[in-house]
Design a protein around this motif. Structure first.
Motif, PDB file in Angstrom:
ATOM      1  N   ASP A 106      44.252  36.259  30.140  1.00 58.38           N
ATOM      2  CA  ASP A 106      45.506  35.518  30.332  1.00 58.38           C
ATOM      3  C   ASP A 106      46.696  36.462  30.383  1.00 58.38           C
ATOM      4  OD1 ASP A 106      44.216  33.089  30.458  1.00 58.38           O
ATOM      5  OD2 ASP A 106      44.540  32.599  28.338  1.00 58.38           O
ATOM      6  N   SER A 107      46.669  37.512  29.576  1.00 56.88           N
ATOM      7  CA  SER A 107      47.755  38.499  29.590  1.00 56.88           C
ATOM      8  C   SER A 107      47.800  39.241  30.926  1.00 56.88           C
ATOM      9  CB  SER A 107      47.583  39.495  28.437  1.00 56.88           C
ATOM     10  OG  SER A 107      47.673  38.850  27.194  1.00 56.88           O
ATOM     11  N   ILE A 108      46.638  39.535  31.488  1.00 59.98           N
ATOM     12  CA  ILE A 108      46.586  40.189  32.799  1.00 59.98           C
ATOM     13  C   ILE A 108      47.200  39.288  33.862  1.00 59.98           C
ATOM     14  CG2 ILE A 108      45.024  40.986  34.617  1.00 59.98           C
ATOM     15  CD1 ILE A 108      43.139  41.956  32.391  1.00 59.98           C
ATOM     16  N   VAL A 109      46.873  38.005  33.821  1.00 58.97           N
ATOM     17  CA  VAL A 109      47.426  37.063  34.793  1.00 58.97           C
ATOM     18  C   VAL A 109      48.937  36.961  34.636  1.00 58.97           C
ATOM     19  CG1 VAL A 109      47.440  34.656  35.558  1.00 58.97           C
ATOM     20  CG2 VAL A 109      45.278  35.755  34.946  1.00 58.97           C
ATOM     21  N   PRO A 162      30.609  37.793  34.334  1.00 62.93           N
ATOM     22  CA  PRO A 162      31.335  36.569  33.965  1.00 62.93           C
ATOM     23  C   PRO A 162      32.799  36.831  33.653  1.00 62.93           C
ATOM     24  CG  PRO A 162      29.196  36.657  32.867  1.00 62.93           C
ATOM     25  CD  PRO A 162      29.386  37.986  33.533  1.00 62.93           C
ATOM     26  N   ARG A 163      33.103  37.972  33.024  1.00 69.54           N
ATOM     27  CA  ARG A 163      34.487  38.251  32.638  1.00 69.54           C
ATOM     28  C   ARG A 163      35.386  38.429  33.864  1.00 69.54           C
ATOM     29  NH1 ARG A 163      34.029  43.079  28.395  1.00 69.54           N
ATOM     30  NH2 ARG A 163      32.305  43.641  29.774  1.00 69.54           N
ATOM     31  N   THR A 164      34.913  39.189  34.852  1.00 70.97           N
ATOM     32  CA  THR A 164      35.748  39.416  36.030  1.00 70.97           C
ATOM     33  C   THR A 164      35.783  38.178  36.923  1.00 70.97           C
ATOM     34  OG1 THR A 164      33.839  40.468  37.107  1.00 70.97           O
ATOM     35  CG2 THR A 164      35.455  41.908  36.054  1.00 70.97           C
ATOM     36  N   ASP A 165      34.696  37.413  36.968  1.00 74.12           N
ATOM     37  CA  ASP A 165      34.714  36.179  37.761  1.00 74.12           C
ATOM     38  C   ASP A 165      35.730  35.189  37.193  1.00 74.12           C
ATOM     39  OD1 ASP A 165      32.796  37.220  39.360  1.00 74.12           O
ATOM     40  OD2 ASP A 165      31.133  36.042  38.553  1.00 74.12           O
ATOM     41  N   ASP A 166      35.807  35.110  35.869  1.00 78.20           N
ATOM     42  CA  ASP A 166      36.787  34.225  35.235  1.00 78.20           C
ATOM     43  C   ASP A 166      38.205  34.706  35.524  1.00 78.20           C
ATOM     44  OD1 ASP A 166      37.643  32.135  33.230  1.00 78.20           O
ATOM     45  OD2 ASP A 166      38.356  33.934  32.199  1.00 78.20           O
ATOM     46  N   GLU A 186      39.194  33.956  39.143  1.00 83.95           N
ATOM     47  CA  GLU A 186      39.523  32.550  39.332  1.00 83.95           C
ATOM     48  C   GLU A 186      40.941  32.253  38.853  1.00 83.95           C
ATOM     49  OE1 GLU A 186      39.227  28.845  40.690  1.00 83.95           O
ATOM     50  OE2 GLU A 186      37.729  30.438  40.967  1.00 83.95           O
ATOM     51  N   LYS A 187      41.345  32.850  37.744  1.00 81.25           N
ATOM     52  CA  LYS A 187      42.698  32.639  37.224  1.00 81.25           C
ATOM     53  C   LYS A 187      43.757  33.278  38.118  1.00 81.25           C
ATOM     54  CE  LYS A 187      41.396  32.291  32.338  1.00 81.25           C
ATOM     55  NZ  LYS A 187      41.505  32.917  31.000  1.00 81.25           N
ATOM     56  N   LEU A 188      43.391  34.366  38.772  1.00 81.37           N
ATOM     57  CA  LEU A 188      44.349  35.067  39.638  1.00 81.37           C
ATOM     58  C   LEU A 188      44.483  34.418  41.015  1.00 81.37           C
ATOM     59  CD1 LEU A 188      43.440  38.777  38.872  1.00 81.37           C
ATOM     60  CD2 LEU A 188      45.675  37.731  38.485  1.00 81.37           C
TER      61      LEU A 188
END
Length: 396
Positions: free
Chosen positions: A35-38, A61-65, A68-70
């Motif tokens: 969330d902080s990266i986004v 899974p971490r980068t796919d999530d 998706e947020k980006l």
């Protein structure tokens, strides 16, 4: 201008984003910082750039999530950039081409079209167009008749001033005029790109234009050496407070058209050699900071610019332009802030005559003088007397 020694960014989200922008090796980020990266990507208008970069990590899974947020902020960035490109095309087809007005597009979509070959990864706020002063005098009335509107800052302050007088006063008291297209895109019409008026001579720049192709469109842009020197100047005056400016620097320095010797030669012509040398060190200094390498001694300006960039990488730090323009900023604090940027502008100049012009520019009538005391065009020489008085009164 002197800052504290450069320290590495302590925030892992900031480190990850900087690594994305500088094409450094990446590891999948921890889930708790996604969330902080986004938030960082939104703040610095680089969601599309970060999304492109993490494609190399796809499959976890971490980068796919994170991807998706980006995706949504990246799509919004791309949509706005495409609207800006459309605004330039409409401006060119409807006004610039029929009137035979020479122009250049700088920053924003000009960088995307020439150096990335696609539009949308880098965020853009507006469309920046450079024209001669005489051509802005021709263009501005056409735009207002065609449904374009002046922004609030440049709107007519009094009905006692005729619209024709108002337009000529704008172009004489401000190096740029802001209009909003009928489609809602902000367009800045520049007659000059620097305060001294000598670093980037408008007529010479217009004569050196090169064409950048994007789809079926061809956009006139500055040559790489010119554009790089201007980006160093512009981004430094804004204190490197947005990370998409760091991506601009890295983009040009890694492009095949980038010739360091040609850039240095153009920097000497502009009187900005020390600044450009410092900016050319900036990406490597930030890489060293991220890798906890010892700080390179010697170039104090490069160190200070690096510190500025890393300081404003944090969204919690208010960008300097917002702090200076805030209506709630006390006059003394605003004066201190403007004094800081004046000292910065003074420091980056190589030539004494350019520094002298900065002082002269501070005493020249400005748009704010006209806004506080609207006079007809024939009476505007009075502002040469009014400005120093108003300047002193604002301090007390």
């Amino acid at each position: 201008m002197s800052l504290a020694a450069v320290s590495p960014p302590g925030n892992p989200a900031t480190s990850f984003v900087l690594r994305c922008l500088l094409d450094m090796p990446l590891s999948p980020p921890a889930t708790e910082i996604s969330d902080s990266i986004v938030d960082l990507a939104r703040h610095h208008m680089i969601a599309g750039l970060v999304l492109e970069r993490i494609a190399s990590l796809k499959g976890t899974p971490r980068t796919d999530d994170l991807a998706e947020k980006l995706r949504k902020p990246a799509q919004r960035t791309a949509t706005k950039s495409l609207r800006i490109l459309d605004a330039w095309n409409r401006l060119y087809v409807d006004h610039l081409k029929p009137s035979g007005l020479r122009h250049l597009v700088v920053k924003g979509i000009a960088l995307d079209s020439r150096y990335r070959g696609s539009i949308g990864a880098r965020g853009c706020r507006d469309l920046d167009v450079l024209l001669s002063l005489r051509d802005i005098d021709v263009l501005l009335p056409q735009l207002l008749e065609d449904g374009y509107n002046l922004t609030t800052t440049f709107s007519r302050p009094s009905d006692r001033v005729s619209l024709s007088d108002h337009m000529r006063i704008l172009t004489r008291l401000s190096p740029e005029v802001e209009v909003v297209s009928p489609q809602g895109v902000l367009i800045e019409l520049h007659s000059s790109l620097d305060l001294s008026g000598t670093a980037f001579p408008t007529d010479q720049w217009l004569g050196r234009a090169v064409q950048a192709s994007i789809g079926s469109l061809s956009i006139p842009t500055p040559p790489t050496a010119d554009h790089f020197v201007y980006l160093c100047y512009h981004h430094s005056r804004h204190e490197w407070s947005r990370l998409h400016w760091l991506s601009d620097l890295h983009l040009l320095m890694t492009h095949p058209s980038f010739d360091p010797e040609e850039v240095r030669a153009q920097a000497r012509v502009a009187g900005l050699s020390r600044l450009v040398t410092a900016c050319m060190e900036l990406p490597d200094r930030i890489r060293d900071s991220l890798e906890n390498q010892p700080e390179v001694p010697g170039n104090s300006m490069a160190r200070d610019l690096t510190a500025l960039c890393l300081n404003y990488a944090r969204p919690a730090i208010t960008p300097p332009e917002q702090g200076r323009l805030s209506a709630t900023t006390p006059p003394l604090e605003r004066f201190k802030s403007l004094s800081w940027i004046f000292c910065l502008d003074w420091r980056i100049r190589d030539r004494r005559r350019d520094r002298l012009r900065l002082i002269m520019n501070a005493l020249r009538p400005k748009l704010a003088d006209y806004q506080t005391w609207p006079l007809a065009l024939a009476w505007t020489p009075i502002y040469w007397i009014y400005r120093p008085i108003r300047f002193v009164l604002r301090l007390f």
